[in-house]
Scaffold this motif. Structure first.
Motif, short mmCIF file in Angstrom:
data_model
loop_
_atom_site.label_atom_id
_atom_site.label_comp_id
_atom_site.label_asym_id
_atom_site.label_seq_id
_atom_site.Cartn_x
_atom_site.Cartn_y
_atom_site.Cartn_z
N LEU A 69 0.84 -1.19 0.00
CA LEU A 69 0.00 0.00 0.00
C LEU A 69 0.87 1.25 0.00
O LEU A 69 2.04 1.21 0.43
CB LEU A 69 -0.90 0.01 1.23
CG LEU A 69 -1.95 -1.10 1.32
CD1 LEU A 69 -2.55 -1.13 2.72
CD2 LEU A 69 -3.04 -0.90 0.27
N LEU A 70 0.30 2.35 -0.46
CA LEU A 70 0.97 3.64 -0.40
C LEU A 70 0.46 4.41 0.81
O LEU A 70 -0.75 4.53 1.01
CB LEU A 70 0.69 4.44 -1.67
CG LEU A 70 1.31 3.93 -2.97
CD1 LEU A 70 0.59 4.53 -4.16
CD2 LEU A 70 2.79 4.27 -3.02
N ALA A 105 6.17 4.72 1.84
CA ALA A 105 5.83 6.00 2.47
C ALA A 105 6.26 7.17 1.59
O ALA A 105 7.43 7.25 1.18
CB ALA A 105 6.50 6.10 3.84
N ILE A 106 5.33 8.07 1.33
CA ILE A 106 5.58 9.23 0.46
C ILE A 106 5.23 10.50 1.21
O ILE A 106 4.17 10.59 1.84
CB ILE A 106 4.73 9.15 -0.83
CG1 ILE A 106 5.16 7.94 -1.67
CG2 ILE A 106 4.84 10.43 -1.64
CD1 ILE A 106 4.30 7.73 -2.91
N LYS A 107 6.13 11.48 1.15
CA LYS A 107 5.88 12.80 1.71
C LYS A 107 5.65 13.80 0.58
O LYS A 107 6.42 13.83 -0.39
CB LYS A 107 7.06 13.27 2.56
CG LYS A 107 6.80 13.22 4.06
CD LYS A 107 5.76 14.20 4.51
CE LYS A 107 5.38 13.96 5.96
NZ LYS A 107 4.15 14.66 6.32
N ILE A 108 4.62 14.65 0.71
CA ILE A 108 4.32 15.67 -0.30
C ILE A 108 4.20 17.02 0.37
O ILE A 108 3.54 17.15 1.41
CB ILE A 108 3.00 15.34 -1.04
CG1 ILE A 108 3.16 14.09 -1.91
CG2 ILE A 108 2.53 16.52 -1.88
CD1 ILE A 108 1.89 13.67 -2.63
N ASP A 109 4.87 18.01 -0.20
CA ASP A 109 4.65 19.40 0.19
C ASP A 109 3.46 19.89 -0.62
O ASP A 109 3.53 20.02 -1.84
CB ASP A 109 5.91 20.22 -0.12
CG ASP A 109 5.77 21.70 0.27
OD1 ASP A 109 4.63 22.17 0.47
OD2 ASP A 109 6.81 22.38 0.33
N ARG A 110 2.36 20.18 0.07
CA ARG A 110 1.13 20.56 -0.64
C ARG A 110 1.33 21.82 -1.47
O ARG A 110 0.63 22.02 -2.47
CB ARG A 110 -0.01 20.78 0.35
CG ARG A 110 0.17 21.94 1.30
CD ARG A 110 -1.09 22.19 2.14
NE ARG A 110 -2.17 22.70 1.34
CZ ARG A 110 -2.61 23.95 1.38
NH1 ARG A 110 -2.03 24.83 2.18
NH2 ARG A 110 -3.60 24.34 0.61
N ASN A 135 -2.56 15.69 5.91
CA ASN A 135 -3.58 14.84 5.32
C ASN A 135 -2.90 13.54 4.93
O ASN A 135 -2.11 13.50 3.99
CB ASN A 135 -4.20 15.52 4.09
CG ASN A 135 -5.34 14.69 3.51
OD1 ASN A 135 -5.96 13.89 4.20
ND2 ASN A 135 -5.61 14.88 2.22
N ASN A 136 -3.19 12.49 5.69
CA ASN A 136 -2.57 11.19 5.47
C ASN A 136 -3.55 10.30 4.72
O ASN A 136 -4.66 10.06 5.20
CB ASN A 136 -2.20 10.56 6.81
CG ASN A 136 -1.27 11.45 7.62
OD1 ASN A 136 -0.17 11.74 7.21
ND2 ASN A 136 -1.74 11.89 8.78
N VAL A 137 -3.14 9.83 3.56
CA VAL A 137 -4.02 9.06 2.70
C VAL A 137 -3.38 7.71 2.41
O VAL A 137 -2.17 7.64 2.10
CB VAL A 137 -4.29 9.80 1.37
CG1 VAL A 137 -5.35 9.06 0.56
CG2 VAL A 137 -4.73 11.22 1.63
N ILE A 138 -4.15 6.65 2.53
CA ILE A 138 -3.67 5.31 2.19
C ILE A 138 -4.31 4.91 0.87
O ILE A 138 -5.53 5.00 0.68
CB ILE A 138 -3.99 4.31 3.30
CG1 ILE A 138 -3.13 4.65 4.53
CG2 ILE A 138 -3.72 2.88 2.85
CD1 ILE A 138 -3.38 3.79 5.73
#
Length: 622
Positions: A69-70, A105-110, A135-138
């Protein structure tokens, strides 16, 4: 309800509120892949034991290859609850191990990826009826969302992760069926646009809708929390001026006054904090965002133009001075934000104890400060989690200073100089094209209204920087930091930059800005216009985004790209005597017309464009 649904409810019940540091690589430290990024937010997670990836092919392909999963966590550098979750969870080795077992695990700067942020936030709000950062999304390995949640305490997070992994392994068919259903619904939501003609009365209906929620005593709309919502105020000012409705103008004026006097405004160093946690503008979330400063400059400038109230011009000038001092990049652009936290405490930089204040002020000065800034004996600053007073003070200004303005100015300078000795909150020094477009428009509008060439010159400097550094090969670049530009421009970059260029041309009449506006407008239409249904997509057709190309009409803290495009295509069409651009703006509004007509006050930023179209304009030929 499926097991996954139970887990979703447990997580979404957590606190729903919204890190960064300078990158200094230490050979004795271990870094994850985020050390190669430029975003202060991502770099702030580069030392986490979590095996973070940035969003991109490497992470997405790994998830498919390893059937994992992501776990995608979206935040930004000045987000308080992003800090908290990082300190509690993402620096914890057990959490890192749990993520590594079942997830990529992916980190995003919105702020770097606003289109992807929009997709995931739309999902979070649709599934949980709430949203926030982090906002943590699986997601499934093929990027279909399963659940979303904001901040959760560390122990709850540690229980949740292996349960999700277990459900993925043992109930795969159920999860995939849910994922397909969710993905289909999301595609429809993201690209939805129901056409219809927008009536000329829609702006007035929207203004009337705002007035139903207007807080007559404190200003603003609704109860707590309260956001500045400058678009609401601009609509009330413009529609009120156009129709002669003084009640609307008064509502905007009351709100702008109460905000300026409240703790949401930095009375010592100037500039607005993000929002107020209460209904009376006293206790803010302390981050300061560039876009808020830009939109509020424009609101205060227009309020001064309509009412002549000196406080409104003073406030606009103070915000400009703050931006010049603390958010200006030496290369010419404007930086993104300042954090709420310093020394791991929200607001510590901004609040004062009695002892701190009395140590630098005379008895008479302190007496004047306590009276003029509405101090309470036991302090007025409340801890958000406990709800208890801390004994500390945040400054609020009295409306009538009884001729003490000069003395208070000198005291404020003393307080400011003392505060400068404190450890400062982090400044996110990204230069974003879209937010810079707004600030260019704000400086240019203030320069023209106040007859201040220095403001217009500063707008021109920023516009030159964007057009020379972040406009390459016929396309805008979204983000710049420390000599590097990255990321393809989205619709907001084009529409907001168009706004800035049109406003700048109106301020100094330099034809280069009109020519640049025409170029940006043409590129915007070529790259983002929906030739079938009308309106602009957020992303280009070749963008690497999940689910669908989003198309958004309603704005939030800033106007939507579609609303800004409609407003400025109308203006550019009149400046160029080009009816085709005006026609496209009308088609753009009508592309979302059915929704707008149903709830005009749900599309306030679109109503600003329609108000301009419905009103009259003057043309002066030289």
């Amino acid at each position: 309800m499926h097991t996954l649904g139970v887990l979703l409810v447990a997580c979404s019940a957590a606190v729903s509120l919204g890190c960064g540091q300078e990158e200094a690589q230490d050979p004795d430290k271990k870094y994850n892949r985020l050390i190669n990024e430029t975003s202060p937010y991502l770099l702030g997670h580069a030392e986490n034991p979590v095996d973070w990836y940035p969003w991109g092919p490497e992470a997405l392909e790994k998830a498919v290859k390893e059937d994992k999963l992501l776990f995608v966590s979206v935040g930004y550098s000045t987000c308080h609850w992003c800090h908290v979750m990082e300190r509690e969870s993402f620096t914890d080795q057990e959490i890192a191990d749990l993520l590594a077992a079942d997830f990529v695990a992916i980190k995003i700067d919105r702020e770097e990826m606003p289109d992807i942020d929009h997709i995931f936030m739309t999902y979070a709000q649709a599934s949980n009826q709430r949203g926030g950062w982090p906002n943590n999304v699986i997601l499934t390995p093929d990027q279909k969302p399963l659940t979303a949640f904001t901040y959760v305490p560390r122990d709850q997070f540690a229980e949740f992760l292996p349960e999700i992994g277990k459900v993925w392994k043992e109930q795969r068919e159920v999860i995939l069926a849910d994922a397909d259903r969710i993905a289909d619904a999301m595609k429809e939501i993201l690209a939805r646009a129901e056409p219809g003609e927008v009536s000329n009365e829609a702006p007035e209906l929207a203004a009337a809708g705002l007035m139903e929620r207007f807080d007559e005593e404190n200003g603003g709309f609704g109860t707590r929390p309260k956001f500045p919502t400058p678009q609401n105020l601009l609509l009330l000012l413009r529609a009120g001026e156009r129709t002669g409705n003084q009640e609307w103008i008064d509502a905007a004026s009351v709100t702008l006054t109460q905000m300026r006097l409240g703790g949401i405004y930095d009375q010592v160093g100037w500039g607005f904090h993000r929002y107020s946690t209460d209904a009376i503008w006293r206790i803010p979330h302390f981050e300061k965002m560039l876009y808020d400063q830009a939109m509020l400059i424009m609101a205060y400038v227009e309020a001064w133009q309509v009412t002549g109230e000196p406080l409104f011009r003073q406030t606009a000038e103070e915000i400009i001075a703050y931006v010049e001092r603390d958010l200006s990049d030496p290369a010419g652009g404007f930086w993104s934000a300042q954090d709420a936290d310093s020394e791991e405490e929200e607001g510590k930089f901004y609040v004062w104890s009695d002892e701190e204040r009395q140590a630098i002020l005379s008895v008479d000065e302190d007496k004047l400060v306590r009276k003029s800034y509405r101090f309470q004996e036991d302090g007025n600053f409340v801890d958000e989690r406990s709800g208890e007073k801390t004994g500390l003070h945040i400054f609020e200004r009295a409306r009538d200073l009884e001729g003490q303005e000069s003395a208070l100015d000198k005291i404020r300078e003393k307080l400011f100089d003392e505060r400068e000795k404190r450890i400062h909150p982090l400044t996110d020094d990204k230069v974003l094209t879209d937010w810079n477009g707004l600030m260019i428009a704000a400086f240019a509008k203030a320069g023209a209204a106040f007859n201040e060439p220095k403001h217009t010159a500063r707008a021109a400097k920023a516009a030159s920087f964007i057009m020379s550094t972040m406009h390459k090969d016929g396309a805008l670049i979204h983000s710049y930091r420390d000599g590097s530009s990255k990321g393809a421009g989205r619709i907001d970059d084009y529409a907001f930059m168009l706004w800035g260029l049109v406003e700048l041309h109106q301020a100094d009449l330099d034809p280069q800005w009109l020519a640049a506006a025409k170029t940006i407008s043409d590129e915007m239409v070529a790259g983002f216009w929906d030739t079938e249904s009308g309106g602009f997509y957020m992303s280009r057709a070749d963008a690497d985004i999940p689910l669908a190309r989003p198309k958004e009409a309603s704005g939030g803290a800033v106007p939507s790209g579609n609303a800004a495009a409609a407003f400025n295509l109308l203006r550019l069409g009149r400046l160029l005597a080009d009816p085709a651009r005006e026609k496209m703006a009308t088609e753009l509004l009508d592309a979302f017309g059915a929704d707008i007509e149903r709830v005009p006050d749900g599309f306030i930023d679109m109503m600003l464009a329609k108000d301009f179209e419905a009103g009259s304009s003057s043309e002066i030929t030289i």
